[in-house]
Design a protein around this motif. Sequence first.
Motif, PDB file in Angstrom:
ATOM      1  N   VAL A 139       0.878  -1.046  -0.072  1.00 59.36           N
ATOM      2  CA  VAL A 139      -0.064  -0.003  -0.095  1.00 59.36           C
ATOM      3  C   VAL A 139       0.687   1.479  -0.020  1.00 59.36           C
ATOM      4  CG1 VAL A 139      -0.131   0.052   2.398  1.00 59.36           C
ATOM      5  CG2 VAL A 139      -1.900   1.208   1.326  1.00 59.36           C
ATOM      6  N   ILE A 140       0.470   2.005  -0.946  1.00 53.18           N
ATOM      7  CA  ILE A 140       1.233   3.445  -0.996  1.00 53.18           C
ATOM      8  C   ILE A 140       0.491   4.377  -0.540  1.00 53.18           C
ATOM      9  CG2 ILE A 140       2.672   5.161  -2.574  1.00 53.18           C
ATOM     10  CD1 ILE A 140       2.949   3.042  -4.329  1.00 53.18           C
ATOM     11  N   ILE A 141       0.892   5.337   0.635  1.00 58.40           N
ATOM     12  CA  ILE A 141      -0.255   6.413   1.186  1.00 58.40           C
ATOM     13  C   ILE A 141       0.742   7.861   1.150  1.00 58.40           C
ATOM     14  CG2 ILE A 141      -1.279   5.091   2.444  1.00 58.40           C
ATOM     15  CD1 ILE A 141       0.453   6.010   4.919  1.00 58.40           C
ATOM     16  N   ASP A 142       0.040   8.894   1.171  1.00 61.00           N
ATOM     17  CA  ASP A 142       0.784  10.122   1.274  1.00 61.00           C
ATOM     18  C   ASP A 142       0.182  10.467   2.651  1.00 61.00           C
ATOM     19  OD1 ASP A 142      -1.802  11.004   0.409  1.00 61.00           O
ATOM     20  OD2 ASP A 142      -1.139  11.874  -1.246  1.00 61.00           O
ATOM     21  N   ASP A 143      -0.010  12.101   2.619  1.00 63.11           N
ATOM     22  CA  ASP A 143      -0.580  12.702   4.079  1.00 63.11           C
ATOM     23  C   ASP A 143      -2.079  12.858   4.096  1.00 63.11           C
ATOM     24  OD1 ASP A 143      -0.497  14.629   2.165  1.00 63.11           O
ATOM     25  OD2 ASP A 143       0.415  16.121   3.544  1.00 63.11           O
ATOM     26  N   ARG A 144      -2.685  12.376   2.969  1.00 64.64           N
ATOM     27  CA  ARG A 144      -4.259  12.516   2.944  1.00 64.64           C
ATOM     28  C   ARG A 144      -4.927  11.197   2.617  1.00 64.64           C
ATOM     29  NH1 ARG A 144      -2.025  15.968  -0.473  1.00 64.64           N
ATOM     30  NH2 ARG A 144      -2.813  15.104  -2.190  1.00 64.64           N
ATOM     31  N   ARG A 145      -4.443  10.143   1.843  1.00 69.29           N
ATOM     32  CA  ARG A 145      -5.123   8.924   1.579  1.00 69.29           C
ATOM     33  C   ARG A 145      -4.207   8.034   0.933  1.00 69.29           C
ATOM     34  NH1 ARG A 145      -4.577   9.342  -4.398  1.00 69.29           N
ATOM     35  NH2 ARG A 145      -3.162  11.264  -5.059  1.00 69.29           N
ATOM     36  N   VAL A 146      -4.854   6.728   0.630  1.00 71.41           N
ATOM     37  CA  VAL A 146      -4.103   5.507   0.059  1.00 71.41           C
ATOM     38  C   VAL A 146      -4.281   6.089  -1.587  1.00 71.41           C
ATOM     39  CG1 VAL A 146      -4.518   3.379  -0.635  1.00 71.41           C
ATOM     40  CG2 VAL A 146      -5.104   3.958   1.701  1.00 71.41           C
ATOM     41  N   GLU A 199      -2.082   3.720  -3.684  1.00 67.68           N
ATOM     42  CA  GLU A 199      -2.451   2.486  -4.312  1.00 67.68           C
ATOM     43  C   GLU A 199      -2.366   1.310  -3.407  1.00 67.68           C
ATOM     44  OE1 GLU A 199       0.057   1.159  -8.083  1.00 67.68           O
ATOM     45  OE2 GLU A 199       1.257   0.495  -6.363  1.00 67.68           O
ATOM     46  N   LEU A 200      -3.170   0.376  -3.871  1.00 65.19           N
ATOM     47  CA  LEU A 200      -3.253  -0.959  -2.667  1.00 65.19           C
ATOM     48  C   LEU A 200      -3.288  -2.111  -3.844  1.00 65.19           C
ATOM     49  CD1 LEU A 200      -3.395  -2.549  -0.325  1.00 65.19           C
ATOM     50  CD2 LEU A 200      -5.757  -2.276  -0.356  1.00 65.19           C
ATOM     51  N   VAL A 201      -2.022  -2.931  -3.974  1.00 65.78           N
ATOM     52  CA  VAL A 201      -1.936  -3.770  -4.946  1.00 65.78           C
ATOM     53  C   VAL A 201      -1.355  -5.077  -4.684  1.00 65.78           C
ATOM     54  CG1 VAL A 201       0.422  -3.105  -5.613  1.00 65.78           C
ATOM     55  CG2 VAL A 201      -0.979  -3.847  -7.431  1.00 65.78           C
ATOM     56  N   ASN A 202      -1.811  -6.157  -5.238  1.00 66.56           N
ATOM     57  CA  ASN A 202      -1.010  -7.593  -5.201  1.00 66.56           C
ATOM     58  C   ASN A 202       0.327  -7.383  -5.798  1.00 66.56           C
ATOM     59  OD1 ASN A 202      -3.137  -8.360  -3.477  1.00 66.56           O
ATOM     60  ND2 ASN A 202      -3.674  -9.861  -4.860  1.00 66.56           N
ATOM     61  N   LEU A 203       1.461  -7.827  -5.131  1.00 66.85           N
ATOM     62  CA  LEU A 203       2.968  -7.893  -5.893  1.00 66.85           C
ATOM     63  C   LEU A 203       2.822  -8.633  -6.911  1.00 66.85           C
ATOM     64  CD1 LEU A 203       4.697  -7.368  -2.724  1.00 66.85           C
ATOM     65  CD2 LEU A 203       4.231  -5.580  -4.053  1.00 66.85           C
ATOM     66  N   ASP A 204       2.081  -9.899  -6.883  1.00 66.03           N
ATOM     67  CA  ASP A 204       2.241 -10.702  -8.207  1.00 66.03           C
ATOM     68  C   ASP A 204       1.906 -10.047  -9.377  1.00 66.03           C
ATOM     69  OD1 ASP A 204      -0.055 -11.308  -6.673  1.00 66.03           O
ATOM     70  OD2 ASP A 204      -0.458 -12.736  -8.221  1.00 66.03           O
ATOM     71  N   VAL A 205       0.829  -9.193  -9.173  1.00 64.18           N
ATOM     72  CA  VAL A 205       0.282  -8.382 -10.531  1.00 64.18           C
ATOM     73  C   VAL A 205       1.136  -7.252 -10.800  1.00 64.18           C
ATOM     74  CG1 VAL A 205      -1.741  -7.107 -11.165  1.00 64.18           C
ATOM     75  CG2 VAL A 205      -2.036  -9.256  -9.854  1.00 64.18           C
ATOM     76  N   LYS A 206       1.527  -6.554  -9.551  1.00 60.72           N
ATOM     77  CA  LYS A 206       2.338  -5.278  -9.859  1.00 60.72           C
ATOM     78  C   LYS A 206       3.799  -5.656 -10.618  1.00 60.72           C
ATOM     79  CE  LYS A 206       3.184  -1.082  -9.516  1.00 60.72           C
ATOM     80  NZ  LYS A 206       2.466  -0.012  -9.863  1.00 60.72           N
ATOM     81  N   TRP A 207       4.554  -6.726  -9.913  1.00 60.76           N
ATOM     82  CA  TRP A 207       5.742  -7.062 -10.535  1.00 60.76           C
ATOM     83  C   TRP A 207       5.841  -8.554 -10.742  1.00 60.76           C
ATOM     84  CZ3 TRP A 207       7.624  -4.624  -5.449  1.00 60.76           C
ATOM     85  CH2 TRP A 207       7.589  -3.243  -5.432  1.00 60.76           C
ATOM     86  N   PRO A 208       4.968  -8.988 -12.019  1.00 62.06           N
ATOM     87  CA  PRO A 208       4.949 -10.399 -12.368  1.00 62.06           C
ATOM     88  C   PRO A 208       6.228 -11.053 -12.726  1.00 62.06           C
ATOM     89  CG  PRO A 208       3.991  -8.788 -14.162  1.00 62.06           C
ATOM     90  CD  PRO A 208       4.492  -8.112 -13.151  1.00 62.06           C
ATOM     91  N   PHE A 209       7.348 -10.201 -13.157  1.00 65.27           N
ATOM     92  CA  PHE A 209       8.614 -10.814 -13.576  1.00 65.27           C
ATOM     93  C   PHE A 209       9.415 -11.198 -12.319  1.00 65.27           C
ATOM     94  CE2 PHE A 209       8.498  -6.109 -13.124  1.00 65.27           C
ATOM     95  CZ  PHE A 209       9.398  -5.947 -12.170  1.00 65.27           C
ATOM     96  N   LEU A 210       8.749 -11.091 -11.064  1.00 57.96           N
ATOM     97  CA  LEU A 210       9.481 -11.609  -9.817  1.00 57.96           C
ATOM     98  C   LEU A 210       8.805 -12.849  -9.369  1.00 57.96           C
ATOM     99  CD1 LEU A 210      10.068  -8.356  -7.748  1.00 57.96           C
ATOM    100  CD2 LEU A 210      11.546  -9.646  -9.174  1.00 57.96           C
ATOM    101  N   ASN A 211       7.518 -13.135 -10.172  1.00 57.62           N
ATOM    102  CA  ASN A 211       6.804 -14.436  -9.590  1.00 57.62           C
ATOM    103  C   ASN A 211       7.845 -15.829  -9.581  1.00 57.62           C
ATOM    104  OD1 ASN A 211       4.745 -12.535  -9.058  1.00 57.62           O
ATOM    105  ND2 ASN A 211       3.705 -13.374 -10.791  1.00 57.62           N
TER     106      ASN A 211
END
Length: 235
Positions: A208-215, A217-229
């Motif tokens: 999950v990536i957040i700043d000072d106001r909100r989320v 991005e919330l993502v599964n890592l196998d989808v975000k970086w499939p080349f690491l699977n």
Amino acid sequence: MIALGAATAPTSATAVASAAAAYQAPPPASAFRAFDAVTTVNERKTWKHMALIGDQYAIFNDRGLIEGPALIKKKWPFLPKTFTRDIDAAAIAFSGPGFRWRHTWTKGTQAIIFEDGGIVTKPFRIPLPYDGLTDVNAANGGSTQIQHVAVRGGSATYAFTKSFEIPTLPLYGEAFLPKRFLSDLDDISLEFEKNAPKFSYYKGNERVIIDDRRVIELVNLDVKWPFLNTWRSNR
């Protein structure tokens, strides 16, 4: 004359059946090993990541691998044996010209600081094991210092430069973090974008990536970086 017997499936149906038989469903998310440690740097306006699993490391961006997976002990042969596998937390900042990476790794109640050229600070004691650690280059009175932020359980430290601290503060973004990210993280990373802080929290197969106001991005890592699977499923 028409021969009687078992019906022959149309070619299209046969092809579909063959494809279905050959298809292998992707492994469930639980089959992918979580990173032991992972960290991010913004190098020349390009986001780069480094992840550690067991005795290996990988350096990559969102498009693909840059280096590795490869053995930690071959990349940094000067590291003590205890720091060549199963790292608890890792952080990277910049040291000197040319975006030279300075690493801070922790394992149990020890930490080490090093660059690709050798050890900067030999292993030293920290007050307790950290779940995650992140470094930032912070301007201070015209000079740049490396500041650390660490997390343990559901608590974080304030930014510190030398004496490694015990986490006592709420996690940054606690008010809007998904509940599962409120404790026992795998690692964290802090970077600044347009002078605003952005935290990445890692747990299991998620980030999950957040700043000072909100989320953001919330993502599964196998989808975000499939080349690491393959790497993550074989470890």
